[in-house]
Each structure stands twice: as structure tokens, then as C-alpha cells.
Design an enzyme around this catalytic site. Sequence first.
Site, PDB file in Angstrom:
ATOM      1  N   GLU A  77       0.896   3.862   9.557  1.00  0.00           N
ATOM      2  CA  GLU A  77       1.557   3.428   8.321  1.00  0.00           C
ATOM      3  C   GLU A  77       3.065   3.651   8.338  1.00  0.00           C
ATOM      4  O   GLU A  77       3.655   4.178   7.394  1.00  0.00           O
ATOM      5  CB  GLU A  77       0.880   4.093   7.112  1.00  0.00           C
ATOM      6  N   GLU A 194      -8.058   0.339   9.215  1.00  0.00           N
ATOM      7  CA  GLU A 194      -8.468   1.323   8.204  1.00  0.00           C
ATOM      8  C   GLU A 194      -8.589   0.601   6.873  1.00  0.00           C
ATOM      9  O   GLU A 194      -7.688  -0.129   6.483  1.00  0.00           O
ATOM     10  CB  GLU A 194      -7.432   2.449   8.107  1.00  0.00           C
TER      11      GLU A 194
END
Length: 410
Positions: A77, A194
Site C-alpha cells: 500500500e 488483498e
Amino acid sequence: MFGFNPGCLPLYRWDELNNFFNETGAKIIFGLNALNGREVHADGSTIGAWDSTNAELFIRYTVKKNYTMYAWELGNELCGSGVGARVTAAQYATDTTTLSNIVEEIYDGIGPKPLIISPGGFFDANWFTEFINKTTDILDVVTHHIYNLGAGVDKGLVEKILNPSYLDGLADPFKQLENILETSGTSASAWVGEAGGAYNSGHHLVTDAFVFSFWYLDQLGMSAVYDTKTYCRQTLIGGNYGLLNTTTFEPNPDYYSALLWHRLMGETVLSTNFTGSKKMRSYAHCAKESDGITLLLINLDNMTTINVNLSANALLKSRAQIELVTQDTKTGESTTREEYHLTAKDGDLHSQTMMLNGNELTVNSAGDIPPLEPLLVSSLEPISVAPYSIVFVHIPYLTLNACGNLVMNF
């Protein structure tokens, strides 16, 4: 960041984990710390290249111990605006190239060689376009994360899940990423690396309850339509969005949804179109390791049972098209299909118990998963999808060119 203490994975713990991996037959993807060596500013921007020293030592140890890795993934991220920190696409491409070179050198003459995966963050079209165009020759998989329902504390989660217009809007990242990959010339494939639906650990009795299977299975179907090859669920266990109960380790409803998808839906995606209620979601694949096709039907209507019939057209976009329409009559000769009807216990969408064809799904005293037995239904009968229910339908007698068989005329 986020108040966490510095973490460390001791090598003895890595040895223990690999023993566990061997016993379970799991395919392991390891995420490497992509912030190592960078200076992180207060606004989240970063300066400097990735320091790969620790990662290289770790990879060398892994190879020395003959541990099999399915893939190495760089970072978590940090793409686009990032979460807590961000790295530019150009720098991330350079760093991913560094990882690729390390893996190429260490695994020289050693097989199987792990995949190179990156960037593992939220989709940003401009960032992903630049990154992919700079890594076309070295990247195997492009990963992005999905928390498209918003925060777990949002009291409107169920309303979003049951809203077909909202679900339709979730297709955009899949569609854009498919287009970026097609136009870039890369051989890399798209994965959801994810996905927990609602961030910050989800919401108890929503993301770990029956109602979440509406979202989850719709996401699996939708992502496959746009050529996503793998969809990694957050989590197997942990938080309020785990596939297993964090206390008893028994399956939550989404576990059974995932298991049926895995057993029934093959890799070839068929185009589907439903003519009727907007509350019906429909997907179709060639059946997995068997003849015919498998349909996934999701009824978001709380009142109406929807009966459907099928027609096939093998000329749409080089894919077979499955037309789903309201069924009012019975015609043709009879044969048998298999149906798996999923509903919430007592009709409670917040229930953590799933029903299959009216029977409660629970493990036995030994912890064994119950058999997932279908109903055998005559082809003369419509496919009947009850309110707030999900149905997998395996139709072995419907064979299509797209599935490697002859087209059935009917």
C-alpha cells in the site's frame, strides 16, 4: 507508522512457518518491506531507493534451506496516494527491477523460480499505468487491494451490499486495470492481492456473516469477467472478515462460498446477461474438471423468488454467452442438473451459519468439513432462486465451444 513497534521475523520462526507450509501444502507469497532505506516525510512522501540488503539475505537463506516460494511481493500500500507513505511509480518500478534482478541471480539454475509481484496497494490509474509501462519485461503479477465498501464502522455496509447499482460501480478498477495491461504489452496478469471489503477489520456480524457472501461472490464473479486471475481474501483468520471464526476456528459463511466457487467454477469465463430483475446478479464459467458449465446466481431481492431459463449464443466477443430470462413454461426433454442453494439460518442475514439446500453447514466433532451435496433437478424445471439466496448451478449437459466441447442446440 501507525504506532507499531519495529517488527522482526527471526530465522527460527521462519523455519517453523515453513514446516507448517509443508504440512498444509500452502503456496506462499512473501511480502517484503519496501520502505527499508527510505526517508518518510510528514506528508507521507518518501525519498530514496529501496535498500534491498536485508531482503536479499532473507531470500538467500530461504533458497539455502530449500524452502519453496510461490512469489516474492514488494511492499504494501505504497502506490498512488499510499497509506501512511507513498512512493512514486518511477521509483517503485526501479525498486521492483532490483527485486527481479536479485531473484534472477539467486535462483539461477534453481526451480521453480518464484513470481515477481508488485505493487500491492490501492488502484490509481495514472500511477499503475506508469508503473506497468516501466516494468513490462520483469513483472509477473500486478496486485491491487480492495476495500470498496468503506470503513468497517460504517452502519450502511449492508445497504451497500444489497444495492445492485452500488455493486455495479465496483467494476471500474477491474475494468481499468485490464485495459492498462492489454495496452502496455506486458505479460503480467492482474490479481487482487488483498480484499476484506471493509477496512479496519470489517464489521462483526456483517463481514463475518451470511450477508457478506453476496459481496464476496459478486466480487469473485466480477473480477473474473475482467480477467483477474487470482483473488486473495483478507483473511483466512483474523479480524472481523476472516473465513474462519477467530475463537472456534470453525468456518464462517464465506468459507463455504469460497469452497463451492473453488470446486465448481472453472477458469474459462462465459459472458452472461440476465433479462429481468436488477436484483439478480449472474455469472457463468465452464465447469471445473467436469462437463458443462456452472452458473452463479445471486438474488438480492428480499421478497421475490426469481425463476430463470437459459439460452446459449456462442458468438459474443469470442466467448459463449449465457442468456438468463424469466421462465414461465416447461419445454424440451428432461435431463438432470445439480443445484447448491445457499441461505442464511432462520433467514437472518447477520447469521454466521450458512444453510445448503436447507441443511445447516457445520463441522463434525473431528473438525471435518461437511459434504457439500447438491440437489438433483430436472432440466424441465426452472432454476428457482429464493429471496436473499445464492445458487450455484452445475449444468453438465450444456456444452459449449468455449469449454472445449460441441455447442448444444436448444
